[in-house]
Design a protein around this motif. Sequence first.
Motif, PDB file in Angstrom:
ATOM      1  N   MET A 163       0.845  -1.171   0.000  1.00  0.00           N
ATOM      2  CA  MET A 163       0.000   0.000   0.000  1.00  0.00           C
ATOM      3  C   MET A 163       0.891   1.235   0.000  1.00  0.00           C
ATOM      4  SD  MET A 163      -3.234   1.003   0.053  1.00  0.00           S
ATOM      5  CE  MET A 163      -3.974  -0.575   0.298  1.00  0.00           C
ATOM      6  N   TRP A 164       0.569   2.189  -0.853  1.00  0.00           N
ATOM      7  CA  TRP A 164       1.319   3.435  -0.951  1.00  0.00           C
ATOM      8  C   TRP A 164       0.365   4.573  -0.591  1.00  0.00           C
ATOM      9  CZ3 TRP A 164       1.318   7.835  -4.216  1.00  0.00           C
ATOM     10  CH2 TRP A 164       2.474   8.603  -4.164  1.00  0.00           C
ATOM     11  N   VAL A 165       0.755   5.402   0.368  1.00  0.00           N
ATOM     12  CA  VAL A 165      -0.091   6.482   0.862  1.00  0.00           C
ATOM     13  C   VAL A 165       0.496   7.817   0.413  1.00  0.00           C
ATOM     14  CG1 VAL A 165      -1.087   7.546   2.911  1.00  0.00           C
ATOM     15  CG2 VAL A 165      -0.706   5.081   2.864  1.00  0.00           C
ATOM     16  N   ALA A 166      -0.376   8.678  -0.130  1.00  0.00           N
ATOM     17  CA  ALA A 166       0.066   9.990  -0.605  1.00  0.00           C
ATOM     18  C   ALA A 166      -0.714  11.080   0.106  1.00  0.00           C
ATOM     19  CB  ALA A 166      -0.149  10.108  -2.116  1.00  0.00           C
ATOM     20  N   GLU A 167      -0.010  12.101   0.548  1.00  0.00           N
ATOM     21  CA  GLU A 167      -0.637  13.306   1.083  1.00  0.00           C
ATOM     22  C   GLU A 167      -0.914  14.204  -0.119  1.00  0.00           C
ATOM     23  OE1 GLU A 167      -1.446  13.881   4.285  1.00  0.00           O
ATOM     24  OE2 GLU A 167      -0.608  11.954   4.895  1.00  0.00           O
ATOM     25  N   LEU A 168      -2.177  14.587  -0.307  1.00  0.00           N
ATOM     26  CA  LEU A 168      -2.575  15.342  -1.489  1.00  0.00           C
ATOM     27  C   LEU A 168      -3.289  16.624  -1.098  1.00  0.00           C
ATOM     28  CD1 LEU A 168      -4.006  12.257  -3.401  1.00  0.00           C
ATOM     29  CD2 LEU A 168      -1.803  13.350  -3.790  1.00  0.00           C
ATOM     30  N   ALA A 169      -3.341  17.581  -2.033  1.00  0.00           N
ATOM     31  CA  ALA A 169      -4.061  18.832  -1.815  1.00  0.00           C
ATOM     32  C   ALA A 169      -4.590  19.314  -3.158  1.00  0.00           C
ATOM     33  CB  ALA A 169      -3.152  19.886  -1.201  1.00  0.00           C
ATOM     34  N   CYS A 170      -5.749  19.981  -3.102  1.00  0.00           N
ATOM     35  CA  CYS A 170      -6.326  20.571  -4.309  1.00  0.00           C
ATOM     36  C   CYS A 170      -6.052  22.077  -4.286  1.00  0.00           C
ATOM     37  CB  CYS A 170      -7.828  20.285  -4.382  1.00  0.00           C
ATOM     38  SG  CYS A 170      -8.812  21.285  -3.256  1.00  0.00           S
ATOM     39  N   PRO A 171      -6.324  22.781  -5.380  1.00  0.00           N
ATOM     40  CA  PRO A 171      -6.052  24.218  -5.425  1.00  0.00           C
ATOM     41  C   PRO A 171      -6.923  25.035  -4.460  1.00  0.00           C
ATOM     42  CG  PRO A 171      -6.508  23.369  -7.643  1.00  0.00           C
ATOM     43  CD  PRO A 171      -6.758  22.269  -6.675  1.00  0.00           C
ATOM     44  N   HIS A 172      -7.976  24.414  -3.913  1.00  0.00           N
ATOM     45  CA  HIS A 172      -8.882  25.120  -2.998  1.00  0.00           C
ATOM     46  C   HIS A 172      -8.465  24.966  -1.543  1.00  0.00           C
ATOM     47  CE1 HIS A 172     -11.403  25.670  -6.505  1.00  0.00           C
ATOM     48  NE2 HIS A 172     -11.309  24.379  -6.740  1.00  0.00           N
ATOM     49  N   GLY A 173      -7.287  24.362  -1.307  1.00  0.00           N
ATOM     50  CA  GLY A 173      -6.755  24.259   0.050  1.00  0.00           C
ATOM     51  C   GLY A 173      -7.246  23.050   0.824  1.00  0.00           C
ATOM     52  N   HIS A 174      -7.890  22.097   0.170  1.00  0.00           N
ATOM     53  CA  HIS A 174      -8.344  20.888   0.855  1.00  0.00           C
ATOM     54  C   HIS A 174      -7.213  19.862   0.852  1.00  0.00           C
ATOM     55  CE1 HIS A 174     -12.313  22.411  -0.917  1.00  0.00           C
ATOM     56  NE2 HIS A 174     -12.301  22.738   0.360  1.00  0.00           N
ATOM     57  N   ASP A 175      -6.752  19.474   2.028  1.00  0.00           N
ATOM     58  CA  ASP A 175      -5.720  18.452   2.160  1.00  0.00           C
ATOM     59  C   ASP A 175      -6.390  17.122   2.468  1.00  0.00           C
ATOM     60  OD1 ASP A 175      -3.614  20.290   1.860  1.00  0.00           O
ATOM     61  OD2 ASP A 175      -3.698  20.804   3.987  1.00  0.00           O
ATOM     62  N   PHE A 176      -5.882  16.053   1.894  1.00  0.00           N
ATOM     63  CA  PHE A 176      -6.421  14.728   2.170  1.00  0.00           C
ATOM     64  C   PHE A 176      -5.370  13.678   1.857  1.00  0.00           C
ATOM     65  CE2 PHE A 176      -7.404  15.817  -2.151  1.00  0.00           C
ATOM     66  CZ  PHE A 176      -7.257  14.657  -2.891  1.00  0.00           C
ATOM     67  N   GLU A 177      -5.664  12.449   2.255  1.00  0.00           N
ATOM     68  CA  GLU A 177      -4.750  11.340   2.090  1.00  0.00           C
ATOM     69  C   GLU A 177      -5.333  10.374   1.069  1.00  0.00           C
ATOM     70  OE1 GLU A 177      -2.559   9.547   5.670  1.00  0.00           O
ATOM     71  OE2 GLU A 177      -4.230   8.185   5.326  1.00  0.00           O
ATOM     72  N   GLY A 178      -4.515   9.859   0.173  1.00  0.00           N
ATOM     73  CA  GLY A 178      -4.956   8.863  -0.798  1.00  0.00           C
ATOM     74  C   GLY A 178      -4.159   7.586  -0.632  1.00  0.00           C
ATOM     75  N   TRP A 179      -4.834   6.449  -0.729  1.00  0.00           N
ATOM     76  CA  TRP A 179      -4.194   5.147  -0.585  1.00  0.00           C
ATOM     77  C   TRP A 179      -4.227   4.453  -1.937  1.00  0.00           C
ATOM     78  CZ3 TRP A 179      -5.179   2.258   4.582  1.00  0.00           C
ATOM     79  CH2 TRP A 179      -5.079   3.148   5.641  1.00  0.00           C
ATOM     80  N   PHE A 180      -3.083   3.959  -2.385  1.00  0.00           N
ATOM     81  CA  PHE A 180      -2.970   3.347  -3.706  1.00  0.00           C
ATOM     82  C   PHE A 180      -2.145   2.079  -3.599  1.00  0.00           C
ATOM     83  CE2 PHE A 180      -3.373   7.893  -3.994  1.00  0.00           C
ATOM     84  CZ  PHE A 180      -4.404   8.046  -4.900  1.00  0.00           C
ATOM     85  N   GLY A 181      -2.302   1.197  -4.572  1.00  0.00           N
ATOM     86  CA  GLY A 181      -1.539  -0.037  -4.600  1.00  0.00           C
ATOM     87  C   GLY A 181      -0.042   0.220  -4.731  1.00  0.00           C
ATOM     88  N   SER A 182       0.312   1.276  -5.448  1.00  0.00           N
ATOM     89  CA  SER A 182       1.715   1.644  -5.632  1.00  0.00           C
ATOM     90  C   SER A 182       1.765   3.073  -6.162  1.00  0.00           C
ATOM     91  CB  SER A 182       2.397   0.706  -6.631  1.00  0.00           C
ATOM     92  OG  SER A 182       1.835   0.892  -7.930  1.00  0.00           O
ATOM     93  N   ARG A 183       2.963   3.619  -6.218  1.00  0.00           N
ATOM     94  CA  ARG A 183       3.108   4.964  -6.775  1.00  0.00           C
ATOM     95  C   ARG A 183       2.698   4.969  -8.246  1.00  0.00           C
ATOM     96  NH1 ARG A 183       7.599   9.431  -5.808  1.00  0.00           N
ATOM     97  NH2 ARG A 183       6.940  10.849  -7.436  1.00  0.00           N
ATOM     98  N   GLU A 184       3.018   3.884  -8.944  1.00  0.00           N
ATOM     99  CA  GLU A 184       2.643   3.777 -10.347  1.00  0.00           C
ATOM    100  C   GLU A 184       1.122   3.778 -10.507  1.00  0.00           C
ATOM    101  OE1 GLU A 184       4.889   1.677  -8.835  1.00  0.00           O
ATOM    102  OE2 GLU A 184       6.646   2.699  -9.644  1.00  0.00           O
ATOM    103  N   ASP A 185       0.413   3.082  -9.589  1.00  0.00           N
ATOM    104  CA  ASP A 185      -1.059   3.087  -9.624  1.00  0.00           C
ATOM    105  C   ASP A 185      -1.587   4.506  -9.437  1.00  0.00           C
ATOM    106  OD1 ASP A 185      -1.170   0.352  -9.965  1.00  0.00           O
ATOM    107  OD2 ASP A 185      -1.598  -0.080  -7.859  1.00  0.00           O
TER     108      ASP A 185
END
Length: 143
Positions: A1-23
């Motif tokens: 499992m690969w977890v990414a800290e993400l943000a949109c241009p509107h200032g919303h921060d959230f976490e995304g879980w993916f099978g891999s960075r490539e996914d």
Amino acid sequence: MWVAELACPHGHDFEGWFGSREDFEAQLGRGLVQCPTCGSAQLQRRLSAPRLNLGAVAAEPAPAQPAVAPSPESLLRELVAAVRAASEDVGAGFAAEARRIHQGRAPERAIRGQATADEFVALQDEGIAVWPLPALGSDGPAH
């Protein structure tokens, strides 16, 4: 499992879980990754703390990969189950308790419960990080 800290241009921060960075890169390229708050697909990765396994004496072998990739629904069910297991259900008092935690008047901890759409928007406007937890079929309410 690969977890990414993400943000949109509107200032919303959230976490995304993916099978891999490539996914992640593939899903992002197809516009499948969106901000859960506003739906924006214009996302950027944020710095995140590394995960350190300091307590392990020896590395355990990785579990065998399933022959068939799990469905998005089964992954979402697992995620919802993990959130439920790792959080305290505060019921209808969710908005009030989230504010108390945010203001330092209650111990910081993961909580879940019910909030109206207006309460949800108000919490976000106050800078309190909240996310809706989806109801999944026969699992009952998502609180």
